[in-house]
Structures are given as structure tokens and as C-alpha cells.
Design an enzyme around this catalytic site. Structure first.
Site, PDB file in Angstrom:
ATOM      1  CG  ASN A 127     -39.642  77.937 -13.712  1.00  0.00           C
ATOM      2  OD1 ASN A 127     -39.783  76.722 -13.675  1.00  0.00           O
ATOM      3  ND2 ASN A 127     -40.593  78.770 -13.354  1.00  0.00           N
ATOM      4  CD  GLU A 180     -38.117  78.613 -21.848  1.00  0.00           C
ATOM      5  OE1 GLU A 180     -37.839  78.844 -20.653  1.00  0.00           O
ATOM      6  OE2 GLU A 180     -39.196  78.955 -22.348  1.00  0.00           O
ATOM      7  CB  CYS A 222     -36.688  81.322 -18.390  1.00  0.00           C
ATOM      8  SG  CYS A 222     -37.657  82.815 -18.281  1.00  0.00           S
ATOM      9  CG  ASN A 249     -33.046  84.843  -5.751  1.00  0.00           C
ATOM     10  OD1 ASN A 249     -33.172  85.820  -5.040  1.00  0.00           O
ATOM     11  ND2 ASN A 249     -32.067  83.984  -5.603  1.00  0.00           N
TER      12      ASN A 249
HETATM   13  N1  THU Z   1     -40.675  81.209 -17.330  1.00  0.00           N
HETATM   14  C1  THU Z   1     -39.883  80.282 -17.925  1.00  0.00           C
HETATM   15  O1  THU Z   1     -39.223  79.470 -17.273  1.00  0.00           O
HETATM   16  N2  THU Z   1     -39.829  80.283 -19.273  1.00  0.00           N
HETATM   17  C2  THU Z   1     -40.515  81.152 -20.080  1.00  0.00           C
HETATM   18  O2  THU Z   1     -40.339  81.120 -21.288  1.00  0.00           O
HETATM   19  C3  THU Z   1     -41.459  82.083 -19.486  1.00  0.00           C
HETATM   20  C4  THU Z   1     -41.465  82.191 -18.024  1.00  0.00           C
HETATM   21  C5  THU Z   1     -40.715  81.223 -15.861  1.00  0.00           C
HETATM   22  C6  THU Z   1     -40.062  82.418 -15.242  1.00  0.00           C
HETATM   23  C7  THU Z   1     -40.755  82.491 -13.904  1.00  0.00           C
HETATM   24  O3  THU Z   1     -40.081  81.633 -12.990  1.00  0.00           O
HETATM   25  C8  THU Z   1     -42.142  81.926 -14.179  1.00  0.00           C
HETATM   26  O4  THU Z   1     -42.043  81.234 -15.411  1.00  0.00           O
HETATM   27  C9  THU Z   1     -43.229  82.979 -14.270  1.00  0.00           C
HETATM   28  O5  THU Z   1     -42.895  83.952 -15.180  1.00  0.00           O
END
Ligand code: THU
Length: 173
Positions: free
Chosen positions: A71, A84, A82, A74
Site C-alpha cells: 500500500n 493489491e 491498496c 498519501n
Molecule cells: N489496504 C490495502 O492495502 N489493502 C486492502 O485490501 C485494505 C486496505 C490499505 C489501504 C490503507 O493504506 C491502509 O490499508 C488502511 O486502510
């Protein structure tokens, strides 16, 4: 405003079942272990100074290529992305025609107690579903759980029942 409940009997009732498997780490194949390990390594490089919630993803393509992502946050919060989607967008940008076999996902935080499996957010499910539909072959999803468990979904569709899809959107008017 109070809305009366619908009090007539539905014409039909449907149920949707989803399937997933739970493995102990020791039961995983070497390639699954390797992919999970790479997602953990990616997670450790996440840029998550705002949420302190670090997520990693590792994608295995059918030719053996591996892509990782994490992730990226910013100061303007919605501009972040995210793990993924960082991984799968990079993958599609560079290898648009090689099928994706597996995506492994894990999360960790030094500041937040995570005692549950990280289930991908709705936007990531929708994005992964797009590529699964495009390649017309299921993508397996591995989620790192607690207590050395790994949860395996045999397709993204299992993570997103009744997914939004509209082939009509591709048609030129
Ligand atoms: N996040 C992900 O990278 N993947 C997910 O499926 C859920 C949330 C990240 C987004 C953000 O940087 C942090 O987790 C908190 O929501």
C-alpha cells in the site's frame, strides 16, 4: 421516516455459497510458501505513515514471473492505493497477456493489533475480478491469517459474489 417492512412473501429465495480452504503454514506447497513470503517482504516496504497498517501482495503469473506491491499512502488520503491494486495494475501494465495464477496478500502493523485475516477491500476485489474475467481463468487468492493459517480462495468470484460486470460498457456506440 419510518418505512413499513415488506410483508409479502418473496416469490423466490436464493442463497449464495462461497468456498475457501484453510491451511496450516506447514501444509502449504513450497510455491505457496514462497509467494506468501514475498508478500510479507513487500508488506514490510509499504508506505503507510498515516494508517500504520501495512499490506503486501505478491502475484504469480503462469510463466512463473512474480510481481509484488504494497500500500502507498498519501497526505491527500484518497490519492493512496491498496497493495493489491498496486501489484495487479503494475502486473497488467507490464504483462497484459500473461495469465495471473495466484495472488497472496498479507497485512501487519506494529501499532495496531491485527488478530484476524485481512480480507481485501471491495475496490480491490472488484479490480481483481476484472482481470479474472478478462483472462477467463480463475485467480487463486491466498490470505495470511492468524496463528500460521493461510486461507485459500479458488477464485476472486468467491470473494465477490454478484460482482458488477457489464460487457455492454465495452461496446462502441
Ligand atoms: N489496504 C490495502 O492495502 N489493502 C486492502 O485490501 C485494505 C486496505 C490499505 C489501504 C490503507 O493504506 C491502509 O490499508 C488502511 O486502510
Amino acid at each position: 421516516m419510518y418505512l413499513e417492512p415488506i410483508n409479502f412473501v418473496a416469490m423466490k429465495e436464493n442463497q449464495i455459497q462461497i468456498h475457501y480452504n484453510i491451511y496450516k503454514w506447514e501444509e502449504l506447497s513450497e510455491s505457496y510458501k514462497n509467494l506468501m513470503d514475498l508478500s510479507i517482504a513487500a508488506q514490510q516496504n509499504a508506505y503507510a505513515p498515516y494508517s500504520n497498517f501495512q499490506v503486501g501482495a505478491a502475484i504469480l503469473l503462469e510463466d512463473g514471473t512474480i510481481f509484488t506491491g504494497n500500500n502507498q499512502e498519501n497526505a491527500a488520503y484518497p490519492s493512496g492505493l491498496c497493495a493489491e491494486r498496486v501489484a495487479i495494475f503494475a502486473c497488467s501494465a507490464q504483462h497484459p497477456n500473461i495469465k495471473i495464477k495466484v495472488i497472496a496478500i498479507c497485512a501487519n502493523s506494529e501499532k495496531i493489533d491485527i488478530n484476524t485475516v485481512l480480507a481485501p477491500c471491495g475496490s480491490c476485489r472488484q479490480s481483481m475480478y476484472e482481470y479474472e474475467s478478462k483472462q477467463n481463468t480463475p485467480i487463486k487468492v491466498l490470505l495470511k491469517g492468524v496463528d500460521n493459517e493461510v486461507v485459500e480462495f479458488l477464485s476472486v468470484a468467491d470473494l465477490l459474489p454478484l460482482a458488477f460486470q457489464c460487457d455492454g460498457l465495452k461496446k462502441v456506440r
